[in-house]
Structures are given as structure tokens and as C-alpha cells.
Design a protein around this motif. Structure first.
Motif, PDB file in Angstrom:
ATOM      1  N   LEU A   1       3.224  13.116  -9.055  1.00 22.67           N
ATOM      2  CA  LEU A   1       4.088  14.200  -9.506  1.00 22.67           C
ATOM      3  C   LEU A   1       4.155  14.150 -11.018  1.00 22.67           C
ATOM      4  O   LEU A   1       4.276  13.078 -11.598  1.00 22.67           O
ATOM      5  CB  LEU A   1       5.491  14.023  -8.913  1.00 22.67           C
ATOM      6  CG  LEU A   1       6.546  15.044  -9.346  1.00 22.67           C
ATOM      7  CD1 LEU A   1       6.329  16.362  -8.629  1.00 22.67           C
ATOM      8  CD2 LEU A   1       7.943  14.532  -9.049  1.00 22.67           C
ATOM      9  N   GLU A   2       4.034  15.316 -11.617  1.00 19.51           N
ATOM     10  CA  GLU A   2       4.178  15.341 -13.068  1.00 19.51           C
ATOM     11  C   GLU A   2       5.021  16.536 -13.485  1.00 19.51           C
ATOM     12  O   GLU A   2       4.789  17.661 -13.050  1.00 19.51           O
ATOM     13  CB  GLU A   2       2.808  15.412 -13.737  1.00 19.51           C
ATOM     14  CG  GLU A   2       2.938  15.215 -15.233  1.00 19.51           C
ATOM     15  CD  GLU A   2       1.593  15.257 -15.950  1.00 19.51           C
ATOM     16  OE1 GLU A   2       0.546  15.176 -15.282  1.00 19.51           O
ATOM     17  OE2 GLU A   2       1.608  15.392 -17.179  1.00 19.51           O
ATOM     18  N   VAL A   3       5.998  16.258 -14.325  1.00 20.29           N
ATOM     19  CA  VAL A   3       6.836  17.312 -14.882  1.00 20.29           C
ATOM     20  C   VAL A   3       6.455  17.398 -16.348  1.00 20.29           C
ATOM     21  O   VAL A   3       6.503  16.397 -17.055  1.00 20.29           O
ATOM     22  CB  VAL A   3       8.330  16.959 -14.728  1.00 20.29           C
ATOM     23  CG1 VAL A   3       9.197  18.006 -15.399  1.00 20.29           C
ATOM     24  CG2 VAL A   3       8.702  16.818 -13.259  1.00 20.29           C
ATOM     25  N   ARG A   4       5.996  18.577 -16.761  1.00 19.61           N
ATOM     26  CA  ARG A   4       5.456  18.680 -18.114  1.00 19.61           C
ATOM     27  C   ARG A   4       6.287  19.633 -18.968  1.00 19.61           C
ATOM     28  O   ARG A   4       6.348  20.828 -18.683  1.00 19.61           O
ATOM     29  CB  ARG A   4       4.000  19.161 -18.030  1.00 19.61           C
ATOM     30  CG  ARG A   4       3.145  18.701 -19.207  1.00 19.61           C
ATOM     31  CD  ARG A   4       1.724  19.211 -19.059  1.00 19.61           C
ATOM     32  NE  ARG A   4       0.945  18.492 -18.050  1.00 19.61           N
ATOM     33  CZ  ARG A   4      -0.214  18.938 -17.567  1.00 19.61           C
ATOM     34  NH1 ARG A   4      -0.711  20.079 -17.950  1.00 19.61           N
ATOM     35  NH2 ARG A   4      -0.869  18.227 -16.666  1.00 19.61           N
ATOM     36  N   ASN A   5       6.936  19.103 -19.967  1.00 18.46           N
ATOM     37  CA  ASN A   5       7.651  19.885 -21.000  1.00 18.46           C
ATOM     38  C   ASN A   5       8.588  20.947 -20.431  1.00 18.46           C
ATOM     39  O   ASN A   5       8.559  22.101 -20.826  1.00 18.46           O
ATOM     40  CB  ASN A   5       6.646  20.578 -21.940  1.00 18.46           C
ATOM     41  CG  ASN A   5       5.628  19.588 -22.484  1.00 18.46           C
ATOM     42  OD1 ASN A   5       4.463  19.617 -22.103  1.00 18.46           O
ATOM     43  ND2 ASN A   5       6.096  18.699 -23.339  1.00 18.46           N
ATOM     44  N   VAL A   6       9.415  20.538 -19.475  1.00 24.05           N
ATOM     45  CA  VAL A   6      10.302  21.505 -18.834  1.00 24.05           C
ATOM     46  C   VAL A   6      11.573  21.725 -19.653  1.00 24.05           C
ATOM     47  O   VAL A   6      12.226  20.774 -20.074  1.00 24.05           O
ATOM     48  CB  VAL A   6      10.661  21.052 -17.402  1.00 24.05           C
ATOM     49  CG1 VAL A   6      11.906  21.759 -16.902  1.00 24.05           C
ATOM     50  CG2 VAL A   6       9.491  21.316 -16.461  1.00 24.05           C
ATOM     51  N   SER A   7      11.881  23.010 -19.899  1.00 23.31           N
ATOM     52  CA  SER A   7      13.134  23.383 -20.551  1.00 23.31           C
ATOM     53  C   SER A   7      13.800  24.466 -19.725  1.00 23.31           C
ATOM     54  O   SER A   7      13.128  25.305 -19.130  1.00 23.31           O
ATOM     55  CB  SER A   7      12.884  23.928 -21.960  1.00 23.31           C
ATOM     56  OG  SER A   7      12.364  22.906 -22.776  1.00 23.31           O
ATOM     57  N   LEU A   8      15.119  24.420 -19.690  1.00 24.29           N
ATOM     58  CA  LEU A   8      15.858  25.442 -18.942  1.00 24.29           C
ATOM     59  C   LEU A   8      17.243  25.608 -19.555  1.00 24.29           C
ATOM     60  O   LEU A   8      17.903  24.633 -19.904  1.00 24.29           O
ATOM     61  CB  LEU A   8      15.989  25.038 -17.473  1.00 24.29           C
ATOM     62  CG  LEU A   8      16.761  26.016 -16.575  1.00 24.29           C
ATOM     63  CD1 LEU A   8      16.038  27.334 -16.426  1.00 24.29           C
ATOM     64  CD2 LEU A   8      16.991  25.405 -15.201  1.00 24.29           C
ATOM     65  N   ALA A   9      17.644  26.868 -19.690  1.00 26.37           N
ATOM     66  CA  ALA A   9      18.991  27.146 -20.202  1.00 26.37           C
ATOM     67  C   ALA A   9      19.718  28.044 -19.219  1.00 26.37           C
ATOM     68  O   ALA A   9      19.118  28.919 -18.600  1.00 26.37           O
ATOM     69  CB  ALA A   9      18.901  27.833 -21.559  1.00 26.37           C
TER      70      ALA A   9
END
Lengths: 248, 262
Positions: free
Chosen positions: A6-14
Motif C-alpha cells: 500500500l502506498e499513499v502518495r502526497n495526499v492533501s485534503l481540506a
């Protein structure tokens, strides 16, 4: 190079003005137990909602076995904070629910679930209602349901936080043993430092939506609950507390 | 030493004793001559009237029961459709919820004569009235149930790849069952009362028509007999709903047992 499970890459959330996740990148290798540690409201659950596909991030991607699964629910097992066993289904039907949702016939789904009851220490509870089980047993059932959904990757959101201290210790012991058997690649959330060190191979500190320090716990598996009485354990704990303090 | 009764029967004993005492006092009042018997018949006289008039009561009972049952079934179906539609589409909820509330503020006695004028003296207006009084508790109960579903449970099912229909079938419907049955129990009681009122205000048969006839004859004992019959009928219908409820939600019996033992 091995592909990350599993890889989470540069996740942003507002959410509106509130930036919940800021450029988060984490990964999980096959069979690893990785922990996200942080204070409440630090964005941990939101990150899980993104990884599970329930929420779409503003930026960044989620990869499962190298495949982009951003915003696609139904690929990764997700156990939410509450056990969420449905009160109107027997334990076996609760546990087999993910299979039935996938279209497996009731009988077949029950049979597949039944084969795992003993391994999860749930034998004899098949026909019971969730209301008849103790908190620890319910947690086991929820975990078995998570496992039955997919043997790929599991997200566990504070899996043991609802349990009292004594039960928790027993469940930890049991969990470490089960994990040795099933080798499920797991990412879990906790705000309990002891639990994080005891259970995980790696710990990510998530503070204010950002990944802070990354700590690798060298202690080989299988581990035992006594590990948290050793000087090594305390050294890890000191390091984490210092890091949390520095950030906070 | 008395034989030990089952738990449920023992729990009901005080209630049964209360009713028995009430009947005994009533009988005493009548026998002692405190109230003249042509104004208030004694329980024994009521039972006698019930027995002598049984064939006629039975015949009318069947008519009322038929109207109530048909109306209740349609009412439940309508209530279900309304609840599902209003749960699925927020706009429908906003449009129809106030209208539903308004329909319930109109007194039954006011619409019944209108329905008779529109649909005649046969069964149709009675069934329509029963539908009007029964769909509402079912709609509201179901809607509350649907809307009370734990959002985390919805998240869990979605994370398992469940679609809208699967979430409805596996989560919302069973989740709303307790509220549905609360609504259904009220609807069941309303259905009998609704049918009787509607017959009372115009019809050829049924317990309501029977009531108007015996009233005109000043047959107080028969009046009381039919009143008791209607109560008994409502109670029986509610018991039937209770039985159905236990059949559909066996897990609830377990919860109750646990609570009682605490």
C-alpha cells in the motif's frame, strides 16, 4: 525493488478552510504492521477514510499493489472505531457480511467464515447475537469480518480503544498471536503509545495533518506483552514522547 | 404452595388483578342499586347480551375486520413507499413531510362523511379512511428508523463495496424494524377505531352500524357488549403485531432478558 503493498502518495485534503491532511505520504510492505500515532483530531481517521476510498483527496493518490485505487471503496478492509456488529445479524452472518455483499451465496459465505472461527478464538459464538458477546469477543468478531473482506490490506481505526485496560492486554496478546498466523498487512491507528510500540514494525507520528517522525521498532516478531517491560521498550517510548512534545 | 408460573405470566398478574377488581366494583355498584340498571348494565348483563347477540355481533365483526385489515395492509404499503421515497430524496422529504403532518391534523370525523359522499355507503370509503389513519405512524416510524442509521455503519458497508440497494437491504431496513413495529402497533389500533367511526357515519354493516342501531334502541347492555368487543379486537390485533415483532427480531428478546436480569 519490491512494490509496496500500500502506498499513499502526497495526499492533501481540506474540509472548507480547515486543512486536515497536508502532503501525507506513507507506505506499507507485505506482512507489515504499521501504526499511525497521534492525538485525537490530528487527521488519522480522515486519512483512513481516504485510503479506504470513502473520501477523495484534494491531491495525491492511493496505490494498492501498484494500482491506483484513489476514491474507490471496496478494495481495502476497513475496521472503524466501533465494532459496528449489526445487532440483528448473528455473529456468523455479521462476519460473513462482506462475502454476501460480494455476491457469495449465504451458505457458502457462512462456510467460509466458519472455517476461521476457531483461529480467531470465536468457536461457539456462530449462532449468538452481538448483544450476547463481551467487548473483547465483539472486537475479535469485527476483526474476523475485516479479514474475511480481504486478506490484502487492513485498516484498523483504534481497534482496541473501546476495551478496558485488562481486557486490552489480553486482546493484545491474542492479537500478536493471530497476526503471526495470518500475516495480514495492517495499518492501524492508535493514541496509545504503549500499544503502538508493542504491536508495530513502524510508527508514523501524525500531527496536525502532517507526518512527523517515523520510528522503526527493531524488536523481532513474534513479540509478547512482556516486551513493554524492557529497557528497549522504554527507550522507544521516550523517543516518541520527545517527538510528540517537540511537535506539539 | 402455589404452582410456579412462568415469568411472563407472573409479570402480568398485577394488571390482570387490576382489571378484575375494576369489574368487581362495577358489578357491586349495579347490584347494590346505586345506579339504575337501565342506565348502567352490570358486567354480568353485558356478558349475557354478548352471548344472546353473538351471531349478529359476529357477522358485523367480520365486516369491520375486513375493512380494517384491508385498510391496514394498504396503509402499511403506502407508508413504506412514502418512507423509502422520502429517505432516498431529500427534496421529496422537504416537500411531503409538512403535508403529511397537515393530513394528521384533520379530524377523522370530519373526513368520514365526505368520503361517504364521494365513494358511497359501501366498503371503499371505510378502507380509504383506515388507510388515511394508518399510513402515517408507519411512514414516520420507518423514516425515523432510516434516518437513525449509524453513519459509520453506512461507511463500513460502503468500504466493503456495498451499493445503495445493498445498504438499504442489509442496513437500513433491518435497522428501522424496531421503529417500524412501534408505528405498526399504533396503526393496528387506529385501523379498528377508524373502520368503526367510518361505519358509524354511514354504512350498511359492521360494528359501527351495529352501535348506531343499538343506541337508537337504548340497549345499553348491547352498547357495552360491542364496546368491549372493539377493545378486545384492538388488543388482539396489537398482540398479533407483538408476536410478529418477536418473530422478526429475535435478537431483541435477548436484549430484554439481559436488561431484566440486571
Amino acid at each position: 525493488m519490491t512494490v509496496n503493498k500500500l502506498e499513499v502518495r502526497n495526499v492533501s485534503l481540506a474540509f472548507g478552510d480547515h486543512q486536515v491532511l497536508r502532503d501525507v505520504s506513507i507506505h506499507l510492505k507485505e506482512g507489515e504492521l504499521v501504526c499511525l500515532l497521534g492525538v485525537s483530531g490530528g487527521g488519522k481517521t480522515t486519512l483512513f477514510n481516504v485510503i479506504s476510498g470513502l473520501l477523495r483527496p484534494d491531491e495525491g493518490q492511493v496505490f494498492l499493489d501498484g494500482e491506483d485505487v484513489t476514491g474507490q471503496p471496496g478494495r481495502i478492509s476497513y475496521m472503524l472505531q466501533k465494532d459496528l456488529l449489526l445487532p440483528y445479524r448473528t455473529i456468523e452472518d455479521n462476519v460473513a457480511l462482506p462475502l454476501m455483499l460480494r455476491g457469495v451465496k449465504k451458505k457458502e459465505a457462512r462456510a467460509q467464515a466458519a472455517a476461521l472461527f476457531a483461529q480467531f478464538g470465536l468457536e461457539g459464538t456462530e449462532k449468538k447475537w452481538p448483544g450476547q458477546l463481551s467487548g473483547g469477543m465483539r472486537q475479535r468478531a469485527a476483526l474476523l469480518r475485516t479479514y474475511l473482506f480481504s486478506q490484502n490490506v487492513a485498516l484498523l481505526d483504534e481497534p482496541f480503544s473501546a476495551l478496558d485496560t485488562l481486557t486490552k492486554s489480553a486482546v493484545h496478546e491474542w492479537y500478536l498471536k493471530v497476526m503471526e498466523d495470518i500475516r495480514l498487512s495492517t495499518l492501524f491507528i492508535t493514541h496509545d503509545i504503549d500499544e503502538a510500540i508493542l504491536l508495530s514494525d513502524r510508527i508514523y507520528l501524525l500531527m496536525d495533518g502532517r507526518i512527523g517522525e517515523k520510528i522503526v521498532v527493531q524488536e523481532p516478531r513474534p513479540r509478547h506483552v512482556e516486551f513493554n517491560l524492557t529497557p528497549e521498550f522504554l527507550a522507544y517510548k521516550r523517543r516518541i514522547m520527545a517527538a510528540l512534545h517537540a511537535q506539539g | 404452595m402455589i404452582r410456579k408460573l412462568p415469568n411472563t405470566t407472573r409479570a402480568k398478574l398485577p394488571g390482570i388483578a387490576g382489571v378484575a377488581v375494576l369489574l368487581a366494583v362495577w358489578q357491586l355498584v349495579c347490584v347494590s342499586g346505586l345506579v339504575p340498571s337501565y342506565m348502567l348494565p352490570s358486567p354480568v348483563q353485558v356478558v349475557t347480551a354478548f352471548v344472546t347477540d353473538a351471531p349478529s355481533l359476529w357477522e358485523n365483526l367480520l365486516i369491520t375486520l375486513q375493512e380494517a385489515a384491508l385498510g391496514l395492509c394498504i396503509g402499511v404499503a403506502v407508508g413504506f413507499v412514502f418512507a423509502v421515497a422520502m429517505d432516498a430524496f431529500e427534496l421529496l422529504y422537504k416537500i411531503f413531510y409538512p403535508i403529511l403532518i397537515i393530513t394528521q391534523t384533520i379530524p377523522t370525523v370530519a373526513i368520514a362523511p365526505l368520503l361517504v359522499l364521494w365513494f358511497g355507503y359501501e366498503m371503499t370509503p371505510k378502507v380509504i379512511l383506515v388507510v388515511l389513519v394508518t399510513f402515517f405512524p408507519v411512514t414516520v416510524g420507518l423514516l425515523d428508523g432510516f434516518r437513525g442509521v449509524d453513519p459509520d455503519a453506512v461507511g463500513l458497508l460502503r468500504s466493503m463495496g456495498a451499493g445503495r440497494w445493498q445498504i438499504f437491504r442489509h442496513l437500513k431496513c433491518p435497522w428501522a424494524l424496531p421503529q417500524f413495529f412501534s408505528g405498526l402497533r399504533i396503526a393496528a389500533a387506529y385501523s379498528i377505531v377508524g373502520a368503526v367511526i367510518s361505519e358509524w357515519l354511514g354504512g350498511f354493516g359492521g360494528l359501527g352500524v351495529y352501535m348506531t342501531r343499538v343506541k337508537k334502541a337504548f340497549a345499553f347492555d348491547k352498547m357495552f357488549a360491542v364496546i368491549f368487543l372493539i377493545s378486545a379486537l384492538s388488543l388482539a390485533l396489537m398482540a398479533l403485531v407483538g408476536w410478529l415483532e418477536r418473530r422478526c427480531m429475535p435478537y431483541r428478546c435477548v436484549d430484554e432478558k439481559k436488561r431484566r436480569n440486571k
